[in-house]
Design a protein around this motif. Structure first.
Motif, PDB file in Angstrom:
ATOM      1  N   UNK A   1       0.803  -1.206   0.000  1.00 35.35           N
ATOM      2  CA  UNK A   1       0.000   0.000   0.000  1.00 35.35           C
ATOM      3  C   UNK A   1       0.846   1.270   0.000  1.00 35.35           C
ATOM      4  N   UNK A   2       2.152   1.125   0.112  1.00 36.71           N
ATOM      5  CA  UNK A   2       3.021   2.291  -0.001  1.00 36.71           C
ATOM      6  C   UNK A   2       3.109   2.743  -1.458  1.00 36.71           C
ATOM      7  N   UNK A   3       2.999   1.812  -2.410  1.00 39.20           N
ATOM      8  CA  UNK A   3       3.169   2.153  -3.831  1.00 39.20           C
ATOM      9  C   UNK A   3       2.028   2.999  -4.401  1.00 39.20           C
ATOM     10  N   UNK A   4       0.750   2.647  -4.300  1.00 39.29           N
ATOM     11  CA  UNK A   4       0.185   1.347  -3.929  1.00 39.29           C
ATOM     12  C   UNK A   4      -0.023   0.487  -5.172  1.00 39.29           C
ATOM     13  N   UNK A   5       0.428  -0.751  -5.108  1.00 39.97           N
ATOM     14  CA  UNK A   5       0.254  -1.650  -6.233  1.00 39.97           C
ATOM     15  C   UNK A   5       0.609  -3.071  -5.802  1.00 39.97           C
ATOM     16  N   UNK A   6       0.356  -3.999  -6.696  1.00 40.15           N
ATOM     17  CA  UNK A   6       0.697  -5.397  -6.465  1.00 40.15           C
ATOM     18  C   UNK A   6       2.198  -5.603  -6.680  1.00 40.15           C
ATOM     19  N   UNK A   7       2.871  -6.231  -5.714  1.00 40.54           N
ATOM     20  CA  UNK A   7       4.310  -6.459  -5.818  1.00 40.54           C
ATOM     21  C   UNK A   7       4.664  -7.940  -5.848  1.00 40.54           C
ATOM     22  N   UNK A   8       3.717  -8.803  -5.679  1.00 33.47           N
ATOM     23  CA  UNK A   8       3.984 -10.235  -5.719  1.00 33.47           C
ATOM     24  C   UNK A   8       2.701 -10.998  -5.920  1.00 33.47           C
ATOM     25  N   UNK A   9       2.835 -12.261  -6.268  1.00 34.91           N
ATOM     26  CA  UNK A   9       1.658 -13.063  -6.556  1.00 34.91           C
ATOM     27  C   UNK A   9       1.942 -14.536  -6.317  1.00 34.91           C
ATOM     28  N   UNK A  10       0.960 -15.219  -5.749  1.00 32.91           N
ATOM     29  CA  UNK A  10       0.972 -16.675  -5.640  1.00 32.91           C
ATOM     30  C   UNK A  10      -0.213 -17.192  -6.442  1.00 32.91           C
ATOM     31  N   UNK A  11       0.044 -18.096  -7.367  1.00 30.31           N
ATOM     32  CA  UNK A  11      -1.006 -18.621  -8.227  1.00 30.31           C
ATOM     33  C   UNK A  11      -1.138 -20.119  -8.001  1.00 30.31           C
ATOM     34  N   UNK A  12      -2.381 -20.597  -7.858  1.00 30.52           N
ATOM     35  CA  UNK A  12      -2.633 -22.004  -7.538  1.00 30.52           C
ATOM     36  C   UNK A  12      -3.573 -22.613  -8.570  1.00 30.52           C
ATOM     37  N   UNK A  13      -3.738 -23.915  -8.460  1.00 29.85           N
ATOM     38  CA  UNK A  13      -4.670 -24.629  -9.324  1.00 29.85           C
ATOM     39  C   UNK A  13      -6.020 -24.855  -8.645  1.00 29.85           C
ATOM     40  N   UNK A  14      -6.193 -24.309  -7.447  1.00 27.81           N
ATOM     41  CA  UNK A  14      -7.459 -24.394  -6.742  1.00 27.81           C
ATOM     42  C   UNK A  14      -7.860 -23.005  -6.254  1.00 27.81           C
ATOM     43  N   UNK A  15      -9.125 -22.879  -5.941  1.00 30.43           N
ATOM     44  CA  UNK A  15      -9.628 -21.624  -5.389  1.00 30.43           C
ATOM     45  C   UNK A  15      -9.043 -21.416  -4.001  1.00 30.43           C
ATOM     46  N   UNK A  16      -8.559 -20.216  -3.729  1.00 37.39           N
ATOM     47  CA  UNK A  16      -7.985 -19.879  -2.422  1.00 37.39           C
ATOM     48  C   UNK A  16      -9.121 -19.616  -1.443  1.00 37.39           C
ATOM     49  N   UNK A  17      -9.097 -20.310  -0.305  1.00 37.97           N
ATOM     50  CA  UNK A  17     -10.156 -20.189   0.690  1.00 37.97           C
ATOM     51  C   UNK A  17      -9.772 -19.327   1.881  1.00 37.97           C
TER      52      UNK A  17
END
Length: 481
Positions: A89-105
């Motif tokens: 939120x300092x940027x503010x923007x996305x700085x990283x990502x985790x991507x999966x093969x299932x819906x994140x709960x």
């Protein structure tokens, strides 16, 4: 009492999710068009408001620093529900990502780790570089039950075991696994103290809450929420481990007293020194009422509570967030005490529902019909996988240093890292395992067309479990003053 009216400054976007930070001092709210952060103590204020291009279905704060974890949700999500966005939120923007093969709960954060709950497993990563730390298989975890200790250096993680109704506790400092045979039916609620010594559990029946000691794997106490079945929406401990609170679809928050071992021993000594009449009376009462303790108070005021938390900086203050009878996102702050009636300290409208502009007559009719939250939920059955391939993409990320200033949400500095040695990136061979993030590499051997193709695969939701980030660098972690 501090009450908010329906003002123009209140968001007109329906509430999708909300979550308190680790010490209960802030509330993060996800709506259909972004998110906001609200400071609760000593004065209530909305400190952050971010308008995005889509909805946020899950949000997790990291105390009061600038890092958050976001998951898309709602009818038009900000990102596919199988991706976890690391937001600065300092940027503010996305700085990283985790991507999966299932819906994140579910997503949980602490200063050195991030944990993600899927339908049948839990992934744990180092927060500094998003490298994989652990993978734990669970039973069918439809509700995404997952909790971490946040007050100690060595992490303690609690999640459902592979056996229905059982809890698995990982003590990473001792490299030990503890299994708790919590309930016969499936789990519905799970909470852990900030020091990782006690765990609270609730089943889908929602009538009894059990308190467990992690070191001995024994049940310390049973608490009686009620006699009718209920859906537990939240379980939480206070920061000093003296209180345990739960909310349910009955619209009531229960507060239970957590006795220490010393207090229990003193009570046993008092009972042993009591007269025969008192001993017989207590024995008959336990045989009739059972050993389960009742709540010291019940707090009402939010018909559809979603989450609750004790405010660590205050004494005996419980904050409850959810929906009111008209579907508006609301926050209730109440003061409680043993033997006293709870006192309302504040009531705030977080965001309006889509039908907030209806007439009073329309609202009255809707209340008579019984409004219920209509938030997109994970389907009970069916395949939750969204792709079969695994690609690794890497993106720029800065080292984040945060300082917690009094009464402020964000006080950060961003320090640019020197570019690491460039190296080529290759796809992982196993689609079932998550590959750890490697140092920053946008190699000359990888053509621009290849990168664009891989990026399009991620955005279209066809990738497997993967990581897209730029690490903080070797040995660099988030530092708290």
């Amino acid at each position: 009492m501090d009450d908010d009216a329906f003002t123009d400054s209140t968001s007109q976007n329906p509430l999708l999710t909300c979550a308190f930070n680790q010490d209960g001092g802030c509330l993060a709210v996800g709506t259909t068009s972004g998110f906001s952060v609200h400071n609760l103590h000593p004065t209530y204020a909305r400190t952050v408001n971010r308008e995005l291009q889509g909805g946020i279905g899950l949000i997790e704060m990291l105390f009061r620093c600038n890092l958050m974890a976001l998951v898309g949700g709602g009818p038009s999500p900000q990102a596919p529900p199988h991706r976890v966005l690391i937001w600065d939120d300092h940027c503010p923007k996305e700085v990283g990502e985790l991507s999966f093969r299932q819906v994140v709960l579910q997503v949980r954060l602490r200063k050195d780790s991030i944990a993600v709950a899927l339908r049948d497993r839990v992934y744990v990563y180092h927060l500094a570089d998003l490298s994989l730390r652990d993978k734990i298989y669970t039973a069918d975890n439809v509700h995404g039950l997952l909790c971490l200790s946040t007050q100690i250096q060595d992490m303690v993680l609690a999640c459902p075991s592979v056996t229905t109704g059982h809890v698995r506790v990982e003590l990473y400092g001792l490299r030990k696994t503890v299994l708790l045979e919590a309930h016969e039916s499936a789990l519905r609620g799970l909470a852990i103290t900030a020091d990782g010594t006690k765990v609270a559990t609730a089943s889908v029946r929602g009538t009894v809450i059990r308190l467990w000691d992690v070191s001995s794997a024994t049940c310390l106490q049973e608490y009686r929420r009620g006699v009718e079945r209920a859906t537990i929406t939240c379980l939480t401990f206070s920061w000093d481990f003296k209180w345990l609170a739960c909310t349910s679809d009955k619209g009531t928050a229960h507060v239970f007293e957590v006795e220490s071992t010393e207090e229990k021993e003193e009570k046993k000594k008092e009972e042993s020194s009591s007269s025969i009449t008192q001993i017989l009376f207590s024995t008959v009462r336990r045989s009739v009422e059972g050993d389960a303790k009742k709540s010291i108070c019940q707090i009402r005021g939010i018909p559809h509570p979603l989450t609750c938390a004790f405010i660590a900086e205050a004494t005996n203050l419980l904050a409850i967030a959810g929906w009111d009878a008209d579907g508006n996102g609301v926050l209730l702050i109440s003061e409680f005490g043993p033997g006293d009636e709870p006192r309302r300290v504040g009531y705030h409208v977080l965001c309006h529902s889509a039908v907030a502009d209806d007439s009073e007559e329309s609202r009255r009719r809707r209340r008579l019909r019984g409004w219920k939250p209509d938030v997109p939920q994970t389907p009970e059955g069916g395949r939750l996988y969204v792709g079969e391939r695994l690609d690794i993409l890497e993106k720029g990320m800065e080292q984040i240093h945060f300082e917690e200033d009094e009464d402020e949400f964000v006080a950060v500095t961003a320090i640019k890292l020197e570019e690491a040695t460039k190296s080529s990136t290759t796809p992982a061979d196993a689609a079932d395992e998550l590959a750890p993030a490697s140092p920053k590499s946008e190699a000359g051997s990888c053509s621009q067309a290849t990168d664009e193709a891989a990026r399009s695969n991620v955005d279209s939701g066809t990738v497997g479990d993967s990581v897209r980030t730029e690490p903080l660098g070797d040995g660099s972690e988030l530092q708290s003053p």
